[in-house]
Design a protein around this motif. Structure first.
Motif, short mmCIF file in Angstrom:
data_model
loop_
_atom_site.label_atom_id
_atom_site.label_comp_id
_atom_site.label_asym_id
_atom_site.label_seq_id
_atom_site.Cartn_x
_atom_site.Cartn_y
_atom_site.Cartn_z
N ARG A 1 49.15 42.40 31.10
CA ARG A 1 48.54 42.26 30.21
C ARG A 1 47.95 41.62 31.09
N ILE A 2 46.50 42.38 31.43
CA ILE A 2 45.16 42.56 32.50
C ILE A 2 44.59 42.27 30.77
N CYS A 3 44.59 42.69 29.69
CA CYS A 3 43.25 42.68 28.43
C CYS A 3 43.33 41.03 28.62
N GLU A 4 44.17 39.90 29.26
CA GLU A 4 43.82 38.35 29.00
C GLU A 4 43.14 38.32 30.29
N GLU A 5 42.72 38.90 31.50
CA GLU A 5 42.19 38.21 32.64
C GLU A 5 40.67 39.24 32.91
N CYS A 6 40.77 40.61 31.78
CA CYS A 6 39.38 40.71 31.71
C CYS A 6 38.51 40.21 30.76
N ARG A 7 36.97 40.64 31.45
CA ARG A 7 36.24 40.46 29.64
C ARG A 7 35.88 41.99 29.71
N THR A 8 35.56 41.41 28.83
CA THR A 8 34.05 42.63 27.87
C THR A 8 32.84 42.64 28.88
N GLY A 9 32.91 43.45 29.58
CA GLY A 9 31.45 43.23 30.56
C GLY A 9 31.62 43.90 32.05
N ASP A 10 32.51 42.77 32.46
CA ASP A 10 33.16 43.52 33.66
C ASP A 10 32.83 44.37 34.40
N THR A 11 32.87 44.29 35.65
CA THR A 11 32.86 45.68 35.76
C THR A 11 33.97 46.31 36.61
N ILE A 12 34.49 47.69 36.75
CA ILE A 12 35.97 48.09 36.47
C ILE A 12 35.58 49.16 37.79
N THR A 13 36.96 49.50 38.69
CA THR A 13 36.34 50.48 39.25
C THR A 13 38.54 51.28 38.34
N ILE A 14 38.77 51.92 38.65
CA ILE A 14 40.04 52.58 38.55
C ILE A 14 40.33 54.11 39.30
N GLU A 15 41.25 53.61 40.48
CA GLU A 15 41.88 54.67 41.36
C GLU A 15 43.33 55.59 41.18
N LEU A 16 43.40 56.20 40.58
CA LEU A 16 43.64 57.24 40.22
C LEU A 16 45.68 57.51 40.60
N GLU B 1 45.84 55.84 43.94
CA GLU B 1 46.61 54.60 43.83
C GLU B 1 46.99 53.83 43.57
N SER B 2 46.90 54.35 40.95
CA SER B 2 47.19 53.39 40.81
C SER B 2 47.13 51.94 40.57
N ARG B 3 45.27 51.82 40.63
CA ARG B 3 44.76 50.89 40.92
C ARG B 3 43.60 50.33 40.08
N LEU B 4 43.60 49.05 39.36
CA LEU B 4 42.63 48.94 38.58
C LEU B 4 41.09 47.41 39.57
N ILE B 5 41.06 48.07 40.38
CA ILE B 5 39.77 47.11 40.11
C ILE B 5 38.17 46.00 40.07
N ASN B 6 38.88 44.82 39.37
CA ASN B 6 37.88 44.35 38.80
C ASN B 6 37.32 43.35 39.61
N HIS B 7 35.51 44.40 39.95
CA HIS B 7 34.54 43.82 40.85
C HIS B 7 34.34 41.97 40.31
N THR B 8 33.87 41.81 38.86
CA THR B 8 33.88 40.62 38.50
C THR B 8 34.55 39.76 39.17
#
Length: 255
Positions: free
Chosen positions: A196-211, A213-220
């Motif tokens: 449940r990434i939706c519970e750990e990310c917030r609107t406005g966070d800076t995100i990178t998706i690497e297809l 690597e099947s990975r999402l990085i929350n830089h915030t």
């Protein structure tokens, strides 16, 4: 004469088609089989591109084609701001029925459709996805919870998100029809999260998706999350949808 059916499911690892006899008993032609090529090899290059400048892909079917028909390059990494929603976001919230009169094949109406993306969210979402008098959103990635895209089968749902500038939705799970429409139209990448990434990310966070690597990085927050591989749906979306992919690979004649 034989009719082919294509099976698409969330997190597909392969695309296969099966044939069924035609309803007309007058035709008994042997069926033809189509198999998508193996695309498991890692791409030779990675392009990092802000999602806020999401480029349109090739034109699709006569029903819901892209507004413009410019080819795109292979895109394996996305970077941008995210917009976070909860569970059971339905198609009426993504694009209310009153806006379905807009025709996506008309460039002006395609842009207008994007201006209404996620306008049906309840008032508890205090941050607008698309600002008033704007056609594009500053949020390039939508992060959702369980059963994203439930409700009606309207193709306008992923089209509206794509028209607004979204290139990827990351959700815990999808309504099957929304996932299929996303792949068929080629508008957005419907990616599934492991948790449940939706519970750990917030609107406005800076995100990178690497297809790859099947990975999402929350830089915030500095956290990384595992995504389920997009599988063979990736090349279909990149081509601009199922009809564009079939034309590009010679499965159906090019206009």
């Amino acid at each position: 004469m034989a009719a082919s059916s294509l099976s698409l499911s969330p997190n597909p690892t392969t695309f296969t088609t099966s044939t069924k006899p035609s309803f007309s008993p007058a035709f008994h032609t042997a069926p033809h089989f189509i198999k998508f090529p193996n695309t498991s090899q890692t791409p030779t290059h990675i392009i990092v591109k802000p999602l806020t400048t999401h480029s349109p892909r090739a034109s699709l079917s006569p029903i819901i084609p892209r507004a413009t028909a410019t080819p795109s390059t292979t895109q394996t990494t996305f970077h941008g701001l995210c917009y976070v929603v909860g569970d059971n976001i339905d198609t009426d919230q993504i694009i209310p029925a009153e806006y379905l009169t807009l025709v996506p094949s008309n460039p002006a109406e395609y842009e207008k459709l994007g201006s209404y993306a996620l306008i049906g969210l309840p008032s508890s979402y205090t941050t607008r996805f698309v600002e008033p008098n704007e056609n594009k959103t500053k949020y390039s990635i939508v992060i959702g919870g369980y059963n994203f895209g439930c409700g009606s089968s309207r193709e306008h749902a992923p089209v509206a998100l794509g028209a607004a500038g979204v290139a990827a939705v990351v959700a815990e799970s999808y309504a099957r029809i929304f996932f299929r429409n996303s792949v068929a139209t080629g508008e957005v990448y419907p990616l599934e999260s492991e948790g449940r990434i939706c519970e750990e990310c917030r609107t406005g966070d800076t995100i990178t998706i690497e297809l790859t690597e099947s990975r999402l990085i929350n830089h915030t927050t500095g956290k990384e999350y595992k995504l389920k591989p997009i599988g063979d749906a990736g090349p279909v979306i990149e081509a601009g949808g199922i009809f564009a992919y079939a034309r590009n690979t010679g499965m159906i004649p090019t206009k």
